[in-house]
Structures are given as C-alpha cells and as structure tokens.
Scaffold this motif. Structure first.
Motif, PDB file in Angstrom:
ATOM      1  N   LEU A 656       0.804  -1.216   0.000  1.00 28.49           N
ATOM      2  CA  LEU A 656       0.000   0.000   0.000  1.00 28.49           C
ATOM      3  C   LEU A 656       0.839   1.269   0.000  1.00 28.49           C
ATOM      4  O   LEU A 656       0.355   2.343  -0.364  1.00 28.49           O
ATOM      5  CB  LEU A 656      -0.928   0.012   1.211  1.00 28.49           C
ATOM      6  N   GLY A 657       2.078   1.185   0.463  1.00 28.15           N
ATOM      7  CA  GLY A 657       2.946   2.363   0.458  1.00 28.15           C
ATOM      8  C   GLY A 657       2.404   3.476   1.330  1.00 28.15           C
ATOM      9  O   GLY A 657       2.025   3.271   2.482  1.00 28.15           O
ATOM     10  N   ASP A 658       2.324   4.681   0.789  1.00 29.17           N
ATOM     11  CA  ASP A 658       1.883   5.845   1.548  1.00 29.17           C
ATOM     12  C   ASP A 658       0.462   5.688   2.063  1.00 29.17           C
ATOM     13  O   ASP A 658       0.125   6.184   3.141  1.00 29.17           O
ATOM     14  CB  ASP A 658       1.984   7.109   0.691  1.00 29.17           C
ATOM     15  N   ALA A 659      -0.393   5.025   1.306  1.00 32.71           N
ATOM     16  CA  ALA A 659      -1.774   4.831   1.748  1.00 32.71           C
ATOM     17  C   ALA A 659      -1.820   4.044   3.048  1.00 32.71           C
ATOM     18  O   ALA A 659      -2.691   4.269   3.899  1.00 32.71           O
ATOM     19  CB  ALA A 659      -2.578   4.117   0.662  1.00 32.71           C
ATOM     20  N   ASN A 660      -0.885   3.130   3.226  1.00 33.35           N
ATOM     21  CA  ASN A 660      -0.806   2.370   4.461  1.00 33.35           C
ATOM     22  C   ASN A 660      -0.464   3.276   5.634  1.00 33.35           C
ATOM     23  O   ASN A 660      -1.017   3.142   6.730  1.00 33.35           O
ATOM     24  CB  ASN A 660       0.243   1.263   4.313  1.00 33.35           C
TER      25      ASN A 660
END
Length: 861
Positions: A656-660
């Motif tokens: 998810l990257g930044d969304a995580n």
C-alpha cells in the motif's frame, strides 16, 4: 493375458484383500481398455460392470464446480487462520458434500467431471514469490504451516473409517512448482539440495507420511531437466521408496503432453506416456488422449504391459477403497443425502472460517467502529463484487453475503452510503455498480431461449453480477435452456464516454450450445452479441455510449442461454475514472468514516490466463503495488480528512505504500468465501475480535527480491529475507492485548530426542479474543540455516484476565536443518527459541529462550 469372463469375479468380493481385488479386475482388461482406464475420464467397461469414472474433481476451499456447495475462504485465507481443527472440519465438509453430490449423481447416472470422489486438493506448493498468481491457492510461504494445515485437511477429506475412504485427497503440484504461469509448460527448475529438503519437499513429505494422502499430482515443470511427471527420482526414489507412498499419482492437466512438447524429454507421445508411467504416474489428466498412446508404446517396446498393470492396480485399489464395487449397505457413506450439501452447519462453519481468516494489519484506534450515530461511506470495487468473495476453484456460493450488504445489515442501511470509486484496474471493465440503477432492476425469467410465453420467475436485484454455475438461475428455471431480461433505468455518475459489455467468463464451457445477449440503453443503438460455446477465442467490441448528462434512461439486458452448463454473468463498464472518483469523494464528505474496499480478484491473478496489462502478466503480477486507479482513489479519500479504514481483498500481498501510512486501520480479508461480507462487518463492528495471522510476507515492493524465475530461496520469505517489510509473516493484531510468561523447556537435549516447550498466555485486555501463539527456532551459529523457522503454533481463546498454559513438542525433524547435500541433520548447536504472537523484533508480545543440543544425527530423507 485376458482372464476368462467365466472365472469368479474376485474384485466383486468385498471381503477379499484390496490388492487381490484390484489385480483381478485389471487382469480382465484388454490392452486398449487398460490404456483408456488410465485417463482421467475413464470410460465404462460394461462386460465387467465397471461404470465410467472421471478422476478430475476439485475442492480447494469447498467442493468446486458442481453447483451449490459451501464456499470457504480461499486457501490462503484458510492458512491465515493458523487453525488445524478448522482445516480438519473443512476437509470433513468436503467429504460429506462430495459424497452427497456423488451419491445423487450415481442415482442419476451422471458420470461427468466434478462428480467423483477424487479431489485434486490441497495445493501445497510454497508461495515463494508474491508475484505468482496461483499463490492464492496455497497455504502460504512456510513449509511447516503448509504441511501441518494440509495434513489436517487431508485427514478430514479421507475420513477415519478402517475399511473405506470417504473421499481421496490429492496434494499438488509435486514438486517445486510456483510460476511463472506463462512459462510453466516448459520451465525447468534446478534448486539446490538444501532448498529441496528445507523448503520445497517438507510439506509433501508430511502429507504423505502423516496425512496418508491416497493420491498426489505431479507438476508441469521439469526438475533437474526431467519433467516432474516423468521424474523417477521424485516419483520413485523419494515418494515411494523414502516416504512409503502406496497410492496413485495423477498428472496435472496436459503435463504428459509437456514431456514431449514442453520439455522435449521424448520424441513421440507414445514415448512420453511410457516415460510417465514407468516413472510412477498412474493416470493422466489428458487433453490430447495422451494415455491412449500406451498400446503403441507397448508394441514399440517403450514399456511393458506389466508396468501399466502396476499403475492400474493402484487406481483400482483406490476405487475399491472408495466402495465403488461394493454393495451400498457395506459402505457407510452411501446413504449421505443431497440435503447434506450446504447444510446450516456448514454455512456456520464457513462464517467461522471467514472470521478467523481476517487479519487486522493496523489499527490507530479507528476499529471497532462506534456503535452509535456514525455515518459510514463504503467505497471501492470489491465492496459489491461477487468474484471478490469467490477466489478461484470454487463452488457456487448460493446466498453469498457481499461486504456492502453485510455492513448494511450490521450497522443499518440508513447509516451506510456507497460509491464504487474506481475499477480494479483501468485496463479491465468492472461491474456496473448498483448506484447506476436507481430503483434497482427487475429480472424476468423464461424457460426457453426466445423470451416467449409467460415468465416462470421474477426477481428484484440491485445489479447484474451472478454465478449460476450448476444451479437453477431462479426457482423453476431450467438451467440448460432459459432466457432472462433485466430491466430498469441506468444513470451514469457524470456526463462522458462509457463502454459496456456483458462478461460471461465461464461462458457455456463445453459443447455446441450458445449464449446471446442484447444491451438496450434508451437513445443508443442496441448491441447484440452471440457466443458459441465451442469457440474459446471469441472477442467482441464493447458498446460505446456518450452521456450528455446524468438523467436516468430506460435500460435492459436480454440474455439467452442454451447449453448443458450455466454461466456467471456480469454487466460491466469502463467509466470515466474521474467521474467514479468524484462520486466517491462526495460520498466520503458526507460520512464520519470511510471504509475503502480495494484489492484484486481472481480474474486478474490466477492460473495461466490470457491477460497482459500493466501490473499483470498471464495470471501473475509484475508489480505488487495496488493498481494505480485504486491508489488514486485512496489518495482522494484520504485528502478529504475523513478517517479511512482500508479493507484489502486479494489472494496475495499488496503493497500500500503511503496509503498504508495514512490509513487509520487496515484489514486483510483475502477472498473470504460465501460469508465474507458478514464476517468483515462483524470485525468492523467489534462483534468478532480479529485473530488472523499473515501466512505470507507483505513486502514493500519486489525491488529487493530475486528475479521471479530464480527458485533459490536466498532472499525470499521471512525465513531468508532480512530487509524491511510492510507487514511480516505471522503478523496480526487484536482488539485486546496478550502477555506471555513462564517459558519452560529442557536446557539440553540429545540429538534425536524431542524438546517440550510450554508458556503461559494471559489476556490483559478488556474483551475476549483468540491469540495465535507461534514458536520460532533459529540456530545462529550454523551456516546457511534460515534466519528463523516456524516450528509450532497454537490458537487459544481467552476471556479478559484469563490465563492458559500451552505446550509445544518439537520432534527431531523440527530440530533438523539441511546441509549442503540436502541431508536433514540435528547437530550439536545452541538453539534460540521464541514463543509469541508473531515473529520476534516485530512488536509482537512473546518470550525468548535457548537450549543446547548435544551430539548429531542424520534423519531419513
């Protein structure tokens, strides 16, 4: 030599030894009959009273492809339960429902594929790389977890009757099989002896030596240059000689053809079939009548008829143990009625499994959702997608609960709003959501293919997304010949250009039938399409529509079906991405919390499919990032300032990257089966305390991983990867807190002796919950061993303040690690041990200890 038909039919005597009965029946066949009996679709031999039988049946997460059945979470979700007892009960469900279907089919003289008792499950290949599309079918990346769960499933399927098998389980794909999908028919794998013994073979060994699996499937790929289904080292030296396997081996579908045309180990089909049988493959899943070339192979001296007899005796021994040649009153399972299929008890078990499989990855206090006046915006493509519950290799989920429906039932429809927000990927159409049909749709059914006469049924439905495989589309509707008209109004979320199509991905499957449909939208020329069932490469242009405004328009879809098998049907669109996203943002602004349902589906990741789009290749993934359209949706939702809870539905790890980082909570729900929507709502509301654990590593990306085609385990899975991850194997949070104390073990054990470990677990929180205690072992001073390895796990339910002591027994094989020649050895070493709610150094609670092993011992292969 053909035995005299007048001689006593020993194979009909239920009191005679199984081996003698099998030898007797085989001795009565001609050479050509023997070859035909070695195909998956074995014809009947009327003069011997042998009915037709098809060995091909599936039960990956419930009985598959034969109509209504209990649909459990996809296998990777079942692995996330870390629950041996539940896996055993799933196997028992497969056995009961499989017998119910088989008994009914026998009464109807239905000998078709998917109605037999030999189930080609479980898939126990190691999910070594997150890009593999079929990883969803496995039990994860760890050989111990895979082997122990699969063994319980197999025991459940086969039953414990002393004389008869209730059904046959078939661990697959032996061996060393895990993609890439586009290369699998000609791909050679040459792993090190250490990796073979340490990673690729242990689960197979356990399912054979402890699970007593009656069957096994060999793989497509070659190992060490020889096709797996013609590999005598795998099938004879290891499987039969070392592990004592006495059952039968089936090829994967078309794998014998691959011996010739994929791996080029043979110069003719007759030679390829002979090589397979001589190596130990007893029956072929044949697409090109491969086994029918065996009489030619005998005549040319490639194989002796006696070697065919050996294979056939194994096959018929299994059929005899299944009770297929005995009086019904002698077989304890022959009276199981069709009413046992998808029983209330089995539905309840599917709900339990879905609840246990869901993993709480992150929670900044957003969950459980408040029970008061919160308004909930449900957004995302998986929230109403049936395929998001099913996964692949599934039964027909009658009464399935979609996530949106489960949330509305739990929190109240007046508190919940919905917007699709994005497609799964902008390259592939997605179901037209229920919000596009104000007032819903009326489905009107006819028992003919031309909409004539009076309708036999009508239904009100929110959208067009159905799976009618093997069931009546509605009460009183003939599934072989029917027509249905969905009618209502369609309203786009914004003006712009749209594309529409009717997806029937399973089509009508076989035969010379047809399906046709007409899409009508007011003011637009109709689109009419006819599909022939026996043409698999048909492509059709979508219906392109420009809407000047969002005014609702008259709409209908007419679908006519003529075939022996019904389809699944989805009315899909490609809508302007900005319009979908804007609708979702407006929905979020009017809510107190956003629950974003994002992820993948089994039409994107799966088995050898014709799909080449950004991020995906032939069933595999080229990137583990969430597809761009969904990433942009999450960005837009989080920009509203409303708290966002992410629910991932997928069969593999998603980065998810930044969304995580921005999300207030993250749940991993997999493809959760027929009760998935209800289970997700139960977790969100706090009715169920989450308890799932990750059976795979969630990497940040694949940049730090070796190439997908590299089967060396170095740098893969939690056992050999030492980089940073988004979420580690074994991770899973709870709504309560657990503490560990009182570790007890023997400070020193002799090589070859077991080690017993115990620990006390306490629920230090305010709500009841399940903890999954995990035991990890490492040997820091021993070169080339894994960083750590799971060697035990125990699921325990604790009330607030309750304590319980759990024990683990480590046998010599649990203490053994492979040397560079692949020999499993227990050696004089200092062992480090951890028992906790996840891996050490991940924030999970737990306790550590150490002990010494004195002496050394080599274990049998």
């Amino acid at each position: 030599m053909l035995a005299s038909s007048a001689s006593a039919q020993l194979y009909r005597d239920p009191d005679a030894p199984v081996a003698k009965r099998a030898a007797d029946i085989v001795s009565r066949m001609t050479l050509e009959e023997k070859a035909a009996q070695m195909q998956n679709a074995a014809p009947g031999i009327e003069r011997l009273g042998i009915p037709p039988y098809d060995y091909w049946n599936e039960a990956l997460h419930g009985v598959a492809r034969s109509g209504e059945a209990t649909v459990f979470p996809q296998a990777i979700g079942m692995a996330a339960t870390f629950d041996r007892d539940l896996m055993h009960l799933e196997g028992r469900t497969v056995a009961v429902e499989g017998r119910a279907k088989y008994n009914q089919a026998q009464r109807e003289k239905n000998y078709d594929r998917y109605y037999g008792l030999t189930f080609w499950s479980p898939n126990i290949n190691i999910f070594r790389d997150p890009r593999w599309g079929r990883g969803q079918e496995t039990l994860g990346e760890d050989p111990y977890l895979t082997g122990t769960l699969a063994t319980e499933f197999i025991k459940g399927v086969q039953g414990d009757d002393p004389h008869y098998l209730e059904a046959v389980a078939t661990p697959k794909h032996y061996a060393v099989h895990s993609g890439p999908e586009p290369l699998r028919h000609g791909f050679n794998v040459d792993p090190s002896p250490r990796d073979m013994s340490e990673t690729y073979l242990p689960a197979f060994r356990r399912t054979i030596t402890q699970g007593k699996a009656e069957s096994l499937m060999c793989a497509y790929n070659a190992v060490g240059g020889t096709a797996a289904c013609a590999n005598s080292h795998l099938l004879q030296d290891i499987l039969r000689d070392d592990w004592g396997f006495s059952g039968f081996v089936t090829s994967d579908c078309g794998a014998i053809d691959d011996i010739l045309n994929g791996h080029h180990n043979a110069t003719s089909m007759a030679q390829a079939a002979a090589m397979a049988v001589k190596a130990g493959t007893d029956t072929g899943c044949d697409f090109k009548d491969e086994m029918l070339s065996l009489p030619e192979a005998v005549k040319k001296g490639y194989i002796d008829e006696s070697q065919m007899d050996r294979a056939l005796e194994r096959l018929f021994a299994a059929r005899i143990r299944l009770g297929m040649f005995d009086p019904a009153d002698r077989v304890p399972f022959s009276s199981i009625p069709i009413s046992a299929d998808h029983s209330p008890e089995h539905k309840a078990l599917a709900l339990r499994a879905a609840r246990e499989s869901i993993v709480l990855l992150k929670n900044d206090g957003a969950l459980p959702l408040a029970a008061g006046a919160q308004k909930i915006a449900v957004v995302g493509p998986t929230a109403t997608a049936l395929i998001g519950l099913e996964g692949n290799y599934n039964g027909t989920p009658v009464g399935a609960v979609l996530p949106l429906d489960g949330i509305e039932q739990t929190f109240g429809k007046d508190r919940v709003s919905y917007a699709q927000g994005a497609p799964f990927t902008e390259s592939v159409p997605v179901m037209v959501p229920r919000t596009a049909f104000p007032g819903g749709l009326t489905a009107t059914f006819y028992n003919n293919a031309d909409f004539s006469g009076d309708p036999v049924a009508t239904r009100q439905v929110p959208a067009i997304d159905v799976n009618w495989a093997g069931i009546d589309p509605a009460p009183g509707v003939d599934p072989k010949t029917f027509s249905v008209r969905w009618s209502g109004r369609i309203a786009p979320p914004a003006a712009g250009d749209y594309e529409f199509e009717l997806q029937t991905r399973r089509r009508c499957d076989v035969g010379n039938g047809s399906e046709r449909y007409t899409i009508h939208i007011e003011g637009v020329p109709d689109q009419q399409v006819e599909m022939k069932c026996n043409k698999r490469d048909q492509t059709f242009e979508p219906m392109k529509v420009h809407f000047d405004d969002t005014t609702p328009r008259a709409f209908s879809v007419e679908f006519a079906h003529q075939s022996s098998r019904a389809s699944d049907i989805t009315f899909a669109w490609k809508a302007p991405l900005g319009a979908l996203r804007a609708e979702a943002v407006e929905t979020a602004k009017d809510a107190d919390v956003v629950v974003a349902f994002v992820g993948l589906n089994a039409w994107l990741e799966g088995e050898e499919m014709q799909l080449e789009i950004p991020g995906f290749d032939g069933g595999d993934r080229t990137s583990i990032a969430l597809p761009a359209a969904q990433r942009k949706l999450l960005d837009a939702l989080e920009a509203t300032g409303k708290p966002v809870v992410i629910v991932l539905q997928s069969g593999s790890a998603i980065a998810l990257g930044d969304a995580n980082m921005r999300a207030k909570a993250v749940l991993q729900a997999w493809y959760p089966g027929e009760q998935g929507g209800r289970a997700i709502a139960d977790i969100l509301s706090g009715k169920t305390n989450p308890s799932g654990r990750l059976p795979v590593t969630f990497y940040q990306s694949t940049d730090e991983l070796p190439p997908f085609t590299d089967y060396a385990m170095k740098g893969r899975t939690y056992r050999y990867f030492d980089g940073k991850v988004e979420y580690p194997f074994g991770h899973g949070l709870s709504y309560t807190q657990f503490g560990y104390s009182g570790l007890k073990l023997t400070p020193s054990v002799k090589a070859g002796d077991p080690q017993t470990v115990s620990v006390t677990i306490r629920n230090d929180g305010k709500v009841a919950g399940d903890e999954v205690a995990q035991l990890y072992l490492s040997v820091p001073g021993r070169p080339a061993t894994p960083i750590r390895s799971l060697k035990g796990y125990n699921r325990v339910h604790l009330a607030p303040g309750e304590s319980r002591t759990v024990s683990f027994k480590l046998d010599p094989r649990d203490l053994a690690f492979a040397d560079d020649k692949g020999v499993m050895r227990v050696t004089q070493s200092a062992y480090r041990l951890w028992v906790g709610g996840g891996q050490p150094d991940t924030g999970a609670p737990g306790v550590s200890g150490s002990f010494d092993v004195t002496g050394s011992i080599a274990l049998p292969r």
